[in-house]
Motif scaffolding. Structure first.
Motif, short mmCIF file in Angstrom:
data_model
loop_
_atom_site.label_atom_id
_atom_site.label_comp_id
_atom_site.label_asym_id
_atom_site.label_seq_id
_atom_site.Cartn_x
_atom_site.Cartn_y
_atom_site.Cartn_z
N HIS A 1 -101.00 10.73 5.23
CA HIS A 1 -100.94 12.13 3.86
C HIS A 1 -100.92 12.22 3.06
CE1 HIS A 1 -98.45 15.22 2.12
NE2 HIS A 1 -97.85 14.78 1.46
N ASP A 2 -100.73 10.56 2.23
CA ASP A 2 -101.01 10.39 0.43
C ASP A 2 -102.89 11.02 1.26
OD1 ASP A 2 -99.20 10.96 -0.46
OD2 ASP A 2 -98.74 8.08 -0.62
N GLU A 3 -103.94 9.57 1.53
CA GLU A 3 -104.95 9.99 1.42
C GLU A 3 -105.14 11.01 2.23
OE1 GLU A 3 -105.66 5.30 3.37
OE2 GLU A 3 -105.13 6.92 4.97
N GLY A 4 -104.67 11.74 2.83
CA GLY A 4 -105.11 12.86 2.81
C GLY A 4 -105.26 14.03 1.93
N ARG A 5 -104.29 14.03 1.15
CA ARG A 5 -104.26 14.85 -0.72
C ARG A 5 -106.05 14.11 -1.17
NH1 ARG A 5 -98.60 13.62 -2.07
NH2 ARG A 5 -99.67 13.02 -3.71
N GLN A 6 -105.80 12.76 -1.62
CA GLN A 6 -107.28 12.73 -2.01
C GLN A 6 -108.31 12.83 -1.06
OE1 GLN A 6 -106.77 8.28 -1.64
NE2 GLN A 6 -105.06 8.16 -2.99
N ALA B 1 -105.50 22.39 5.30
CA ALA B 1 -107.32 22.00 4.98
C ALA B 1 -108.26 23.36 5.53
CB ALA B 1 -107.84 20.42 5.26
N VAL B 2 -108.26 23.55 6.24
CA VAL B 2 -108.75 24.92 6.06
C VAL B 2 -108.63 26.22 5.39
CG1 VAL B 2 -109.53 26.71 7.97
CG2 VAL B 2 -109.70 24.19 8.76
N PHE B 3 -107.37 26.54 5.20
CA PHE B 3 -107.05 27.12 4.37
C PHE B 3 -107.39 26.97 2.90
CE2 PHE B 3 -105.50 29.07 8.36
CZ PHE B 3 -105.76 30.66 8.52
N SER B 4 -106.83 25.97 2.50
CA SER B 4 -107.34 26.02 1.34
C SER B 4 -109.00 25.55 0.94
CB SER B 4 -106.72 24.84 0.35
OG SER B 4 -107.04 23.25 1.09
N LEU B 5 -110.22 25.17 2.26
CA LEU B 5 -111.26 24.79 1.19
C LEU B 5 -111.76 26.31 2.01
CD1 LEU B 5 -111.77 21.44 2.50
CD2 LEU B 5 -112.14 22.16 0.26
N ALA B 6 -111.95 26.86 3.25
CA ALA B 6 -112.27 28.03 3.51
C ALA B 6 -112.74 29.20 3.27
CB ALA B 6 -112.44 27.93 5.10
N ASP B 7 -114.13 29.73 3.04
CA ASP B 7 -114.60 30.74 2.51
C ASP B 7 -114.20 31.94 3.59
OD1 ASP B 7 -115.29 30.15 -0.37
OD2 ASP B 7 -116.66 29.56 0.45
N ARG B 8 -114.81 31.40 4.77
CA ARG B 8 -114.65 32.40 6.24
C ARG B 8 -114.50 31.37 7.21
NH1 ARG B 8 -120.15 34.27 8.78
NH2 ARG B 8 -121.18 32.94 7.26
N ILE B 9 -113.34 31.78 8.43
CA ILE B 9 -113.28 31.43 9.78
C ILE B 9 -113.63 31.68 10.96
CG2 ILE B 9 -111.42 30.26 10.37
CD1 ILE B 9 -109.18 30.09 7.91
N SER B 10 -114.61 30.77 11.25
CA SER B 10 -114.41 31.21 12.59
C SER B 10 -113.66 30.43 13.74
CB SER B 10 -116.65 30.89 13.03
OG SER B 10 -117.03 32.38 12.67
N VAL B 11 -113.36 31.07 14.48
CA VAL B 11 -112.41 30.70 16.08
C VAL B 11 -113.42 30.15 17.32
CG1 VAL B 11 -110.03 30.86 16.92
CG2 VAL B 11 -109.99 32.09 14.68
#
Lengths: 249, 307, 331
Positions: free
Chosen positions: A181-186, A209-219
């Motif tokens: 968890h902590d490492e993940g935040r960093q 992570a995906v929804f906080s970083l991505a401008d676009r998402i493909s499934v």
């Protein structure tokens, strides 16, 4: 839209009867973080392998920086500025963090067919390497052999290596995999910083992570792109919810 | 060159190929199943030949000597497996190569101590000492025909064993998916021992068969071992079928090359130069063949498992 | 592998560099004194033996570049000894006496043979690579055995000696001793420098993780091929020295057992270490001399000894000397 940095068209790949890429078409725009999500076995890693050159597609094309790289070997694509990280950490275990990163700098600064002079002492290689390590928060571990780093630190080292290549695009194969968890935040903070420097194709299971970083998402499901769009649209897509998010949520 | 001579050379090549197959089959099985590279396979062939010589001296009967030698070769193989090899399965190839190299040095020297450095010979068995009438003007030694027949019989037997029996199924599965075989609850150690013993016995059999036609001397297995490597590299490591095809190919190319190279060179060079270069070129032929095949197919003709 | 991870190398002061190489420095000092002491008795025997030892050390050090630093288990390295020796023998027989011309021919032929066989062998990996290098070595062995005009199986006695830039430096045992010592020193310095260089770093990284190195943009094949050519060329020069020293060449110099012995030397000394190959060659030859003194059947002892070393004492002499040299791993 501008000219895409990476363009994948009609990619097909099968292993015997198993279809792992089924007419996959997508692109990566400059400055963009494009996330690729999908259930296990959807063919995400095989897709990254095809883009980076570890696997040859059966059909379709891959263009990178305006050039057809479909038939180029791994090292030739990397040399053109296509960097990647691996789902299972791939660093040189016996080298220190600094040497791992300096090796990436070495690739882009002058010839490596130099048979004299101590490479480990070249400031021109070590300085950019230290900067890359600092970017991912590893400067204190510069002289620790990669094999002795904690798991999260190895993931960060992979990012530092990719960064040190000064790539034109970055393929990230589950950078958050197995990280606490902590490492993940960093790590997430590092990725957010990286996003400003280089366009990224992000394969990831961690939806936060995906929804906080991505401008676009493909499934990707069973080798096919099921849906593609901005995060809100994908989140709202009923089919996606049924096929994937429904299970994950 | 006359047609008869060419036919005789073809048969000689076939016979060399068969002996190579018997050595290569054990080698490739052991590698296929255990991922183990056994340089000592060649000295096991040599020991088989010497044991046949020894038991022939005791019994005066070739077939009995051959059978006893095979049993002794099996025992020796199992003892080596128990003493050394089983400790090496998990090691890298370099360790395997070095340890089996040590065994080669030991066994070559031991044979020299026991039987002496002078070349020995085993007489051709009485019943097969004659010649076989193949066609007008072409007589071929019966014993060599017997070798070819025995080799083909072993190849068929191996094919049936590997393709039709449960153990064969495990062997095939082990060659491609060793972890799955272990997960099936098969006692892998026993499977390894079995395959290893079988391979050792095949090498011993090859040595015994070859005893009446090749001179017996310490180190006689070493050169054949390397040619057997060429065979399994060409055939694809782990593949019995590949070993068979490649063994015949190598046997024929080597034998015919030695016969034809000098004559062929005479067409373009003067006689003395051809006499000089011909033999050297002929002895390199199978390696050039190997290089050419690898250039096109780096995994060999019929690859069974990744190395 | 844990030993390579124990320490790392932030910039080290010079005296630490000296300490790292202290075993080799002692060996070289000892070697330089050998002719002085040899003159006290059995001079020819001692000079011949130590020259042979140094030639094998050159070959072993060049092999370690592939085996230790490159992770490439080449089982055909003795072929280059043979190539160098036969090139020398044939040129001397044909009336070329200038050592400087001979060495150029040796370098050119060794490099060419390494380039061609390396290009084929390095397309494969693992056990294929072992078998193919073994096979190429054997190919040269049989080719030399078939050279009837140059002695065939029996070998070729060299009746003429080589002149070095018109001098008779190489005509005496002492002269050949010092020439070999100089080549050994140069080999030691060059190979250790290459290991530290940019090139060496890529080679060493590719040993541990070739996929990662390719993903950085390095064409691993080209680096390995270059290492193969360099190692082969150095070993070819060792072969030339061998022919000059023995005044005789025969196929036995490139038997596959010789290739095996070279690997044993490297492993015995400690792979991919600073001093390992040098010490390994020294230990191997001295052990051989000592055991052969005990019994003509010394291989009965040496064979099982080798098995025991592999099973229980990996790491070699360098592991024993590590407290002395403080050797770690550099990037």
């Amino acid at each position: 839209m501008a000219e895409p940095i990476l363009e994948v068209k009609n990619l097909d790949k099968r292993f015997g009867a198993l279809v792992v890429s089924d007419d996959v078409t997508f692109d990566l725009q400059p400055g963009e973080c494009h996330a690729l999500i999908g259930p296990n076995g959807a063919g995400k890693t095989t897709l990254v392998h095809q883009i980076s050159g570890l696997l040859a597609p059966d059909a379709g094309t891959i263009h990178f920086a305006g050039e057809d790289v479909t038939r180029l070997p791994v090292h030739a694509r990397a040399a053109r500025g296509l960097a990647r990280t691996f789902q299972i950490t791939a660093v040189v275990p016996g080298f220190t963090a600094l040497d791992n990163t300096a090796l990436a700098v070495q690739r882009r600064s002058g010839t490596s067919f130099r048979f004299w002079g101590n490479a480990a002492k070249e400031a021109a290689l070590n300085e950019p390497a230290r900067e890359a390590l600092a970017t991912v928060g590893l400067e204190a571990k510069a002289h620790v052999p990669a094999a002795n780093l904690a798991h999260g630190e190895k993931r960060a080292l992979e990012l530092a290596i990719a960064l040190a290549m000064q790539p034109k695009a970055l393929l990230l194969d589950e950078p958050m995999a197995g990280v606490g968890h902590d490492e993940g935040r960093q790590l997430l903070a590092v990725l957010a910083r990286l996003k400003a420097h280089v366009p990224m194709l992000l394969v990831e299971h961690d939806m936060h992570a995906v929804f906080s970083l991505a401008d676009r998402i493909s499934v990707l499901v069973y080798g096919r792109i099921l849906a593609s769009g901005d995060p809100e649209a994908v989140r709202a897509d009923a089919e996606v919810r049924r096929a994937y998010l429904g299970e994950a949520a | 060159m006359s047609t008869t001579l060419l036919l005789v050379q073809l048969l000689n090549g076939l016979q060399l190929g068969i002996i190579l197959f018997l050595i290569a089959a054990g080698l490739t099985l052991v590698f296929g199943v255990m991922g183990f590279i056994n340089l000592a396979h060649g000295v096991q062939y040599m020991v088989g030949a010497y044991l046949t010589f020894h038991f022939y001296g005791m019994t005066g009967h070739f077939l009995a000597a051959l059978v006893l030698a095979m049993i002794a070769a099996l025992v020796l193989g199992l003892v080596l497996e128990w003493l050394v090899f089983r400790r090496l399965y998990d090691r890298d190839h370099l360790d395997q190569v070095l340890a089996t190299f040590g065994i080669i040095l030991f066994l070559n020297e031991a044979v020299k101590v026991i039987w002496g450095p002078v070349p020995l010979s085993v007489p051709t068995p009485e019943a097969l000492s004659g010649s076989f009438f193949l066609m007008p003007g072409l007589l071929y030694p019966s014993y060599r025909i017997a070798i070819i027949a025995a080799g083909i019989a072993v190849a068929v037997l191996l094919y049936v064993l590997v393709m039709k029996t449960r153990i064969g199924m495990l062997v095939r599965a082990g060659a491609t998916h060793p972890d799955i075989v272990a997960a099936l609850g098969v006692d892998v150690r026993r499977l390894f021992m079995l395959v290893f013993g079988f391979g050792a016995m095949l090498a011993g059999f090859a040595g015994g068969l070859a005893a009446p036609i090749f001179a017996l001397e310490p180190g006689m297995g070493d050169n054949l071992l390397i040619v057997a490597f060429v065979v399994i590299v060409i055939g694809g490591i782990g593949s019995i079928k590949g070993a068979f095809v490649a063994a015949l190919l190598v046997g024929l190319v080597d034998t015919l090359g030695r016969t034809l190279a000098t004559d062929t060179l005479r067409l373009v060079l003067d006689a003395s130069a051809a006499n000089q270069i011909g033999p050297a070129l002929a002895s390199m032929l199978i390696y050039v063949l190997m290089a050419a095949i690898l250039w096109v197919r780096p995994q060999g003709l019929f690859r069974a498992r990744s190395a | 592998m844990s030993r390579t991870l124990s320490t790392t190398a932030p910039p080290r002061p010079t005296w630490q560099g000296l300490r790292l190489y202290s075993p080799a420095i002692l060996v070289f000092l000892g070697l330089a004194l050998v002719p002085t002491f040899a003159s006290l008795g059995a001079e020819n025997y001692i000079l011949g033996l130590v020259t042979r030892l140094m030639i094998l050390a050159i070959a072993a050090i060049s092999l370690d570049l592939l085996l230790g630093h490159g992770g490439l288990v080449s089982f055909g390295h003795a072929a280059f000894l043979g190539l160098g020796a036969y090139t020398t023998g044939i040129l001397l027989t044909e009336g070329v006496f200038q050592a400087e011309l001979i060495v150029l021919a040796v370098i050119a032929l060794s490099a060419l043979f390494a380039l061609v066989t390396g290009a084929v062998s390095l397309r494969t990996s693992g056990v294929y690579f072992i078998m193919i290098t073994l096979a190429f070595g054997q190919m040269l062995f049989f080719a030399a055995s078939s050279l009837a005009a140059y002695g065939g199986d029996d070998g070729l006695t060299l009746w003429d000696r080589a002149d070095l830039f018109g001098t008779d430096l190489l005509h005496t045992r002492q002269g050949r001793f010092y020439a070999t010592l100089a080549v050994l020193l140069a080999t030691f310095v060059v190979v250790n420098a290459v290991v530290d260089s940019r090139f060496g770093r890529v080679l060493r990284a590719a040993k541990e993780n070739p996929t990662r190195v390719a993903a950085l943009g390095f064409d691993v094949f080209r680096f390995r091929l270059a290492a193969y050519v360099l190692a082969g060329t150095i070993c070819g020069i060792a072969g030339m020295l061998s022919a000059l020293q023995a005044e005789f060449v025969s196929p036995a110099i490139m038997s596959w057992q010789r290739s095996g012995e070279l690997i044993v030397m490297v492993v015995l000394g400690g792979m991919a270490t600073r001093n390992g190959a040098l010490l390994g060659a020294l230990a191997f030859v001295l052990l051989e001399v000592w055991l052969a003194d005990l019994t003509v059947h010394w291989k009965l002892i040496f064979g099982p000894l080798l098995v025991l070393v592999v099973l229980y004492a990996k790491g070699g002499l360098a592991a024993l000397l590590r407290p002395l040299t403080a050797e770690g791993r550099h990037g």
